[in-house]
Design an enzyme around this catalytic site. Structure first.
Site, PDB file in Angstrom:
ATOM      1  N   ARG A 195       0.820  -1.219   0.000  1.00  0.00           N
ATOM      2  CA  ARG A 195       0.000   0.000   0.000  1.00  0.00           C
ATOM      3  C   ARG A 195       0.853   1.268   0.000  1.00  0.00           C
ATOM      4  NH1 ARG A 195      -5.102  -1.621   3.957  1.00  0.00           N
ATOM      5  NH2 ARG A 195      -6.431  -2.354   2.258  1.00  0.00           N
ATOM      6  N   LYS A 213     -15.265 -18.265   4.815  1.00  0.00           N
ATOM      7  CA  LYS A 213     -16.723 -18.202   4.923  1.00  0.00           C
ATOM      8  C   LYS A 213     -17.443 -17.875   3.623  1.00  0.00           C
ATOM      9  CE  LYS A 213     -16.635 -16.140   9.505  1.00  0.00           C
ATOM     10  NZ  LYS A 213     -16.891 -14.751   9.900  1.00  0.00           N
ATOM     11  N   GLY A 245      -7.456  -8.676   0.642  1.00  0.00           N
ATOM     12  CA  GLY A 245      -6.258  -8.556   1.463  1.00  0.00           C
ATOM     13  C   GLY A 245      -5.416  -9.815   1.470  1.00  0.00           C
ATOM     14  N   GLY A 249     -12.232  -5.364   1.465  1.00  0.00           N
ATOM     15  CA  GLY A 249     -13.674  -5.114   1.504  1.00  0.00           C
ATOM     16  C   GLY A 249     -14.148  -4.148   0.425  1.00  0.00           C
TER      17      GLY A 249
HETATM   18  C1  3PG Z   1      -8.660  -2.412   4.983  1.00  0.00           C
HETATM   19  O1  3PG Z   1      -7.542  -2.771   5.317  1.00  0.00           O
HETATM   20  O2  3PG Z   1      -9.571  -3.205   4.730  1.00  0.00           O
HETATM   21  C2  3PG Z   1      -8.907  -0.957   4.808  1.00  0.00           C
HETATM   22  O3  3PG Z   1      -7.779  -0.214   5.158  1.00  0.00           O
HETATM   23  C3  3PG Z   1     -10.116  -0.524   5.590  1.00  0.00           C
HETATM   24  O4  3PG Z   1      -9.933  -0.765   6.954  1.00  0.00           O
HETATM   25  P1  3PG Z   1     -11.202  -1.051   7.866  1.00  0.00           P
HETATM   26  O5  3PG Z   1     -11.766  -2.385   7.413  1.00  0.00           O
HETATM   27  O6  3PG Z   1     -10.693  -1.073   9.279  1.00  0.00           O
HETATM   28  O7  3PG Z   1     -12.196   0.053   7.620  1.00  0.00           O
HETATM   29 MG    MG Z   2     -11.231  -4.333   6.182  1.00  0.00          MG
END
Ligand code: 3PG
Ligand code: MG
Length: 395
Positions: free
Chosen positions: A35, A197, A353, A376
């Site tokens: 990132r 999941k 991720g 997400g």
């Molecule tokens: C992530 O790593 O998914 C983003 O940086 C968002 O973080 P969060 O899910 O804590 O909002």
């Molecule tokens: Mg997240």
């Protein structure tokens, strides 16, 4: 949507939301700098134009107050190296300290603000907090695709206080690449879904059933499908309340002519540990006391063939317990096939991720078409939701 590409930042102070939510080890060293690297083009463009860059980000999920382990101060050195520029740090995100640090900033320099989530106004999307942030810059840039699904002060609300607001290079590239697999995918198109999941992936799976030729499902979530079909899955992971849903998905795939490929075998273990005893089992006949922790050799071979014959590949979620060496093989083999397919001209998008981290840790980050910085956020975008951070740039 305007982007930084056609804007001159000369003598401007850009307030930039980036996603510097990077993993740190116990000594606060960055363990995956994907990132950070991703932000370089946008920051360089601003600095090279003769502008100033003020960075806002969150790190982790602090409880609305300062906590050292979530301090962005830990990454100042990493940013200086990445940008080849002086990076100042302000312990507060708003108020006198931040404002005077912003005032003193010179063209070509960077100011990193402390974790925006140390203020409760951030996650609440508080207007007053957003307005206080907006005082720091003349132009707003959002390059935090990974956080664009959050309607927070620094990602969304702050935009309304600017006439000049635009997407950075990361944001623009993420959307362009996601749109490629959503709208213009060459066929055969294969989606690979994994992870623990079904419940996390249900919306995207439903969406993809209308688009893909092959849907590969691996990882912990595959056992719920086998149980739903009447198989014995031993002590493998299962979502008991998703058995009907799994059956529905199998039916929908049939109706839409999608080849749903579930792993026919697994590496099973007698314990959730890297040094557990292991053997290979068929996925509909796993004995009690054993749990599937990785896809097996037959499943791997079938999945690899499918991937290597594809022209578009979307991958989200791991095939097994990748962090345990003995159960990392399935994920690694799929990654190798994605690389091979890409070399043969396929477009491959790695999202999420975990899958992104796996591909990067295997050294394949540059050998696939695009590795998304969003977890997400990418899922929500692919599900067809409008991301608040993106919408705010267009308003
Ligand atoms: C992530 O790593 O998914 C983003 O940086 C968002 O973080 P969060 O899910 O804590 O909002
Ligand atoms: Mg997240």
């Amino acid at each position: 949507m305007q982007t930084v590409k056609d804007y001159s930042f000369q003598n401007k102070t850009a307030l930039i939301r980036v996603d510097l939510n990077v993993p740190l080890n116990k000594d606060f060293q960055v363990t995956d700098d994907t990132r950070i690297k991703a932000t370089i083009p946008t920051i360089k463009k601003i600095l090279d134009d003769g502008g100033k860059a003020i960075l806002m980000s969150h790190l982790g999920r602090p409880k609305n107050e300062p906590e050292n382990k979530f301090s962005l101060q830990h990454i100042v050195g990493d940013l200086e190296k990445a940008y080849g520029a002086k990076v100042h740090f302000s312990k507060d995100t708003i108020g006198e300290e931040a404002e005077s640090a912003a005032q003193n900033l010179k063209n070509g320099e960077v100011l990193l603000l402390e974790n925006v989530r140390f203020h409760e106004g951030e996650t609440k999307g508080d207007e007053a907090f957003a307005e206080a942030l907006s005082k720091l810059g003349d132009v707003y840039v959002n390059d935090a695709f990974g956080t664009a699904h959050r309607a927070h002060a620094s990602t969304t609300v702050v935009a309304k206080f600017f006439d000049d607001k635009m997407a950075g290079f990361v944001m623009a590239a993420e959307i362009e690449n996601a749109d490629k697999v959503l709208q213009k995918a060459d066929k055969p198109y294969t989606a690979i879904m994994g992870g623990a999941k079904i419940s996390d992936k249900i919306l995207i799976i439903e969406k993809l059933l209308g688009k893909v030729d092959n849907l590969i499902i691996g990882g912990g979530m595959s056992y719920t499908f086998f149980k739903a079909m009447g198989g014995k899955i031993g002590n493998s992971l299962v979502e008991e309340d998703k058995l009907d849903l799994a059956k529905e998905l199998i039916q929908k795939a049939k109706e839409q002519g999608v080849e749903l490929k579930l792993p026919i075998d697994s590496i099973v273990a007698d314990n959730f540990a890297n040094d557990a005893n292991t053997k290979i089992a068929q996925n509909h006949a796993i004995e009690d006391g054993w749990m599937g922790l990785d896809i097996g050799p037959e499943a791997t071979a079938i999945f690899q063939k499918t991937v290597e014959e594809s022209k578009t590949i979307l991958w989200n979620g791991l095939m097994g317990v990748f962090e345990m060496e003995n159960f990392a093989k399935g994920t690694k083999s799929i990654a190798e096939s994605v690389v091979k397919a890409t070399e043969n001209g396929a477009f491959s998008l790695i999202g999420g991720g975990d899958s992104a981290a796996a591909v990067n840790s295997l050294g394949y980050g540059d050998k696939v078409s695009y590795v998304s910085t969003g977890g997400g956020a990418l899922l929500e975008y692919m599900e067809g939701k409008e991301l608040p951070g993106v919408a705010a740039l267009k308003a």
